[in-house]
Each structure stands twice: as C-alpha cells, then as structure tokens.
Design an enzyme around this catalytic site. Sequence first.
Site, PDB file in Angstrom:
ATOM      1  N   TYR A   1       5.475 -10.150   7.214  1.00  0.00           N
ATOM      2  CA  TYR A   1       5.361  -8.709   7.431  1.00  0.00           C
ATOM      3  C   TYR A   1       5.637  -8.404   8.897  1.00  0.00           C
ATOM      4  O   TYR A   1       5.318  -9.216   9.780  1.00  0.00           O
ATOM      5  CB  TYR A   1       3.957  -8.208   7.091  1.00  0.00           C
ATOM      6  CG  TYR A   1       3.683  -8.003   5.617  1.00  0.00           C
ATOM      7  CD1 TYR A   1       3.789  -6.742   5.041  1.00  0.00           C
ATOM      8  CD2 TYR A   1       3.302  -9.068   4.807  1.00  0.00           C
ATOM      9  CE1 TYR A   1       3.516  -6.537   3.692  1.00  0.00           C
ATOM     10  CE2 TYR A   1       3.032  -8.880   3.456  1.00  0.00           C
ATOM     11  CZ  TYR A   1       3.141  -7.612   2.909  1.00  0.00           C
ATOM     12  OH  TYR A   1       2.874  -7.405   1.577  1.00  0.00           O
TER      13      TYR A   1
ATOM     14  N   ASP B   1       0.826  -1.203   0.000  1.00  0.00           N
ATOM     15  CA  ASP B   1       0.000   0.000   0.000  1.00  0.00           C
ATOM     16  C   ASP B   1       0.862   1.255   0.000  1.00  0.00           C
ATOM     17  O   ASP B   1       2.072   1.206   0.240  1.00  0.00           O
ATOM     18  CB  ASP B   1      -0.901   0.027   1.249  1.00  0.00           C
ATOM     19  CG  ASP B   1      -1.963  -1.059   1.232  1.00  0.00           C
ATOM     20  OD1 ASP B   1      -2.256  -1.594   0.144  1.00  0.00           O
ATOM     21  OD2 ASP B   1      -2.492  -1.374   2.314  1.00  0.00           O
TER      22      ASP B   1
END
Length: 269
Positions: A108, A51
């Site tokens: 992540y 993102d």
Amino acid sequence: MRYFIHIGYHGLRYGGWQKQPGVSNVQGVIETALTQILKTPIFINGCGRTDAQVHASQFFFHMDVEKEWDFDLQFRLNKLLPHSIAVFDIFPVDDQRHARFDAVMRSYDYFIHTYKNPFLHGLSSFYLLKDLDLDKMKQAAALLPQYKDYRAFCTSPDKYEHTICNVMSARLMADENADRIRFQISSNRFLGKMIRIIMGQLLKIGRGVVSLDEFEHHLISRETPELITPAHPQGLYLSRVVYPYLNIPPRTAFSAILQNQDDTLWKTI
C-alpha cells in the site's frame, strides 16, 4: 473455467470494494457489467477489501465461467465500466488459483500533501501541517518490520483468528520541499484500518504529540492507543499484489500528478 482479471480503480465515489446493500461499491459495479456482457450471473472474488474512498492502482479478482466468450471482453468491459474502473488484463488460470488466498504480498502507498492543492484533491490526503519531524516519522516507520503482532493498530482485532502480519518493508519518502509525503508498506496481510491507523500515529509523531517510545510500546505490548485517529482514506492506495505464480507490475503509476514514471520525484529521507 477460472479467470484472473487485473484492474485499477479510483475509489473516491465508492463505499469500498466489498459488495454491500445500499452502498455503491466496486465489486457490485463490475459484477453487474460482467453479467450484462456475458448474459449469465457472474460472481467475483477480490484479492482483498478496501475501505470507502480508498483507491487501488493494482487489484485482482477471479471469476468462474462455464463457457469461454468469443469476443474482446476487456474492450467491452472498459466501454461499459465507469471511468473510475479500468481493466488491464484478463487471463485464464488453474481452477485452484484464488485471488485472495493465494496472494503472498500486498503493498500500500499513502500520500499526503501539506498545502491546499486542487489538483491533488481526492488523490492525496490534505493535512495543513507545517514543520513535521520527518526524521522521527522515518524512524517510527523503520520499527514496523521488526514486529509481527499488530493488534494495537486495528479497529476490531477480536474478529480475526490472529493479528500477526509479516510486514516485509515500511518506508517514508518526501518530495524536495517536504510538503508531499509518501508512506509505503508491504505485508502478507493487513488488518482493518491498520495502515490508516499507523499513518495517523506517524503524523502524531511528526507533530510531537506521540513519542517514538510510545509508538514502540504499543507494538511491544499490543495495547491499543487510548485515542485512535485513522488518517483520511483518500490518500491510501492498494498498489501491488504478488502471487507465487504471478508478479505483474502495476499498469498505472497512481497519477502523473503524484508519481513520475521513473519515480525520480520521490527521495528516501
């Protein structure tokens, strides 16, 4: 000839990895640099998407070229690319290898600091929150590998063929003062804003706004919470990508500010 390129990038000033018109993006910056250096149009395929303002301490993409270069491409790329993008390795692979579809695990890390700190700005998400219930947040994180369908924690689940994710591990860590928090999750795939939505829910659990039962109910029922509050993007890093034929340790440890090389700063709660 196909090549894999191992990079890392600081995503704060980019609208994400994916090339899109009118928005500064990592893919477009790299393609422009490669095209300039190799003097032929170059198109690249990344191992995934990030993102806007999200970072990657490890990322891979592949590219196809007709003719091998006779100079140090890594050196030239690093000279031409901005400081926010670094090239770590370039190596040839079989023509069938694919940076996105061949990845079997992605990890992540999400970083939070709960006090104003100018040296963490843009590298970690700032939440002015005191007395978070870290034990309950840890219990919620431990539930994640027990479930496979993450439809409840996705912004646009209907755009996917399915919402099954094989979450292999999820853990919460904190520093000694419990004012810097790190959430780490590994899976074969992730859905749109899935990690930031989960992190937002964990923060609500820490504040006592959402119970563990409510959190697990969404995992069981696959019902989206009435109010989704994704966590800020700046604290999120794509930190590890693994292939059946390739498992390279990350070349950067996020930042010397965030993580010591020997990882002794972070303790499991």
